[in-house]
Motif scaffolding. Structure first.
Motif, PDB file in Angstrom:
ATOM      1  N   GLN A 522     -19.436  -0.521   5.687  1.00 34.95           N
ATOM      2  CA  GLN A 522     -18.092  -0.480   6.258  1.00 34.95           C
ATOM      3  C   GLN A 522     -17.809  -1.789   6.988  1.00 34.95           C
ATOM      4  N   LYS A 556     -15.874   0.129   2.773  1.00 37.87           N
ATOM      5  CA  LYS A 556     -14.736   0.839   3.344  1.00 37.87           C
ATOM      6  C   LYS A 556     -14.184   0.028   4.509  1.00 37.87           C
ATOM      7  N   ASP A 577      -8.381   1.636   4.168  1.00 37.50           N
ATOM      8  CA  ASP A 577      -9.007   2.923   3.836  1.00 37.50           C
ATOM      9  C   ASP A 577      -8.915   3.945   4.967  1.00 37.50           C
TER      10      ASP A 577
END
Length: 607
Positions: A522, A556, A577
């Protein structure tokens, strides 16, 4: 006159062999310099010999006798290129003894001899026989053939009492060198200082003495052990030597103290800049055994002749100046003593408060949901550490975490934080919220805690919580501070199944290469970009670039600190996202977070 004095006289001879030429030199002066340069007392023609290769120094003992010591280089700290070898062993300083063989790191050799001239001349005869030289002897002098001119060269010998010399009257080589750092110790520093003062007095030039100590060496020894403390001293010795000019001398004074002799300064006004340059060089963090150790150096100074003309007085002045400077920080050097006292008093109060809060576990943990911007579903929560003080109210982590680090309370606070988060995750799992990952943000000091992996393993994995439901967030700043350590740790976490997120991305200079090389899953957009979005619309392009970059590496992308519907609409159009912020939910305590997740779960099941 005693019988010993009337019968014996001591002669100190140095025999030099160079290019098949042998020279005999009688040593009687206090100091001799040897080297290729013509200004030396003893000139060696070989090009392999340094310009100032060695120094001979006469030193008296307690019985008013003397011996000669040999030093590598000159007495201003300049070493020779090839070194000196005594009886086959390389050394920086050595007390010469009868029969010592000297090599100057090349084809030039020498030997040192002590002759006792008595009525029977037995010692002298043995010496002459062993060297196969022709000697002319008289009552007052000894004559050796000169190899270069083939003419006799006469040496007039001085008379000295011949007494037995005990081992207590001589100094070993170790007496002059610190065994840990291989720097000169205080004995040798005194020798250098005495000579430098003499030169400064003769040349009417100033010199300076610097007195340094390591502020927290005792704490380092208690925390990491004496081995680490010794390594810090050795590394600091290397840094000091590397930042000094040729001719400057650094010595280990003892314990955590060092002294520096600067025998040549053009102007007294230059000394503050010299001191600051040295401090800048030695205050960088030291990396030892996977630990990044920050050290603080205190420094005092004294100048000849401004602060004194004698060794003892100058050293006292430098030490006194050190103690004065210990009371001041570099940034507040001109602040009044009362202000310093108030700052110290306030700091002590904060230390007490933080220590008490850690011991009593007075901190709180809040949880802020993270929402999928497309499905509007909760896909995670971030655990946030908070401190609500009864007197001062809510205190932000960026205010108390630095104090936790200074007080070495990182490990107990981290243990408590992770244990509480693991228990809450286990409680939610029992309530059928087990699908929700929890993110925890760890500081640079927390990442360096040697027990971090065992803490995570003990509190999460050992109770059956899947590693992929835990995400460790690391700020861009932390990554930049120690990329190698972060790289190693993230791969160790990955082996446990624990995911990683780079936080506050876009606030610094982290490159795309880090997103590719580090095992992140992420990336969080820096809040500063969102906060300036409405004021500076051009920030949209920066946010769009971060989102595109994250998607390129299949990460993400999370926007943190989303507070307005306008920000939300922009992020949705840019294909972000996930979001996290007040536009959806504020940080919630344990009870509020559980109720929120329960309500949201029921609402999603109905839909």
């Amino acid at each position: 006159m005693s019988l010993a004095k009337s019968q014996f006289a001591i002669q100190h001879l140095l025999i030099i062999e160079e290019s098949k030429i042998r020279r005999s030199i009688k040593l009687e002066d206090f100091q001799y310099s040897l080297g290729r340069q013509a200004s030396n007392n003893i000139v060696i023609k070989s090009q392999q010999v340094s310009r100032k290769h060695a120094t001979f120094l006469r030193k008296s003992n307690q019985k008013n006798q003397y011996s000669y010591w040999i030093f590598d280089g000159d007495l201003e700290g300049n070493k020779s290129h090839n070194g000196i070898y005594i009886n086959g062993e390389k050394c920086l300083i050595h007390e010469l003894k009868d029969g010592d063989l000297i090599n100057f790191g090349c084809e030039v050799n020498a030997s040192y001899h002590v002759l006792y001239n008595s009525d029977k001349s037995s010692n002298l005869a043995n010496f002459l026989t062993s060297h196969k030289q022709e000697v002319l002897e008289s009552e007052d002098k000894l004559t050796f053939p000169n190899a270069e001119s083939k003419e006799p060269t006469s040496f007039l010998f001085i008379s000295e009492p011949h007494l037995a010399v005990s081992s207590e009257d001589t100094l070993s080589e170790e007496t002059y060198l610190d065994p840990l750092t291989q720097l000169p110790n205080r004995n040798l520093f005194h020798e250098y200082l005495s000579i430098a003062i003499g030169n400064a007095r003769q040349n009417k030039k100033p010199l300076a003495i610097l007195y340094l100590d390591i502020e927290q060496l005792k704490d380092l020894n208690e925390r990491w052990g004496n081995l680490i403390g010794d390594q810090v001293l050795q590394e600091l010795a290397k840094q000091l030597k590397s930042c000094l000019r040729s001719g400057d001398i650094v010595a280990r004074w003892g314990g955590d103290e060092f002294t520096i002799l600067i025998p040549h300064i053009n102007r007294v006004e230059d000394l503050p800049n010299i001191c600051q340059r040295i401090l800048n060089s030695v205050t960088q963090p030291i990396s030892l055994e996977r630990h990044l150790i920050n050290i603080k150096i205190n420094m005092g100074s004294a100048i000849y002749p401004e602060h004194g003309t004698e060794e003892t007085l100058l050293l006292q002045k430098a030490e006194a100046n050190l103690e004065e400077n210990k009371q001041k920080s570099q940034e507040t050097i001109c602040v009044k003593k009362q202000q310093i006292y108030q700052q110290k008093s306030q700091a002590e109060k904060i230390k007490f408060m933080v220590k008490k809060a850690v011991i009593n576990q007075d901190f709180l943990i809040y949880y802020q949901p993270q929402i999928n911007i497309k499905t509007n579903k909760i896909e995670g929560v971030e655990a946030l550490l908070r401190w609500h003080h009864p007197e001062f109210g809510s205190i932000a982590p960026n205010q108390f975490i630095p104090w936790v680090e200074k007080l070495d309370l990182v490990i107990p606070l981290t243990e408590w934080f992770i244990e509480k988060v693991a228990r809450q995750h286990q409680a939610w799992r029992a309530s059928d919220f087990s699908f929700i990952p929890i993110s925890i943000n760890l500081s640079s000091h927390q990442l360096q805690a040697p027990t971090l992996l065992s803490i995570l393993n003990q509190n999460f994995l050992s109770i059956g919580l899947e590693g992929n439901l835990l995400i460790v967030e690391i700020t861009e700043k932390t990554l930049q501070e120690n990329p190698q350590n972060v790289f190693r740790l993230l791969h160790e976490l990955k082996q446990l199944g624990i995911k990683a997120c780079i936080d506050d991305f876009g606030s610094g200079t982290t490159s795309a290469r880090h997103l590719q090389q580090f095992p992140f899953t992420q990336v969080k957009i820096a809040q500063s970009l969102l906060q300036n979005l409405e004021k500076y619309p051009e920030e949209i392009s920066m946010i769009a670039a971060v989102i595109a970059l994250g998607h390129t590496f299949k990460l993400k992308v999370i926007a943190e600190g989303v507070e307005t519907e306008n920000q939300l609409d922009i992020l949705r159009k840019l294909d972000c996202d996930m979001i996290q912020g007040y536009v959806f939910s504020k940080p919630l305590n344990e009870i509020e977070a559980t109720q929120f997740l329960s309500f949201y779960s029921d609402d999603q099941n109905k839909s």
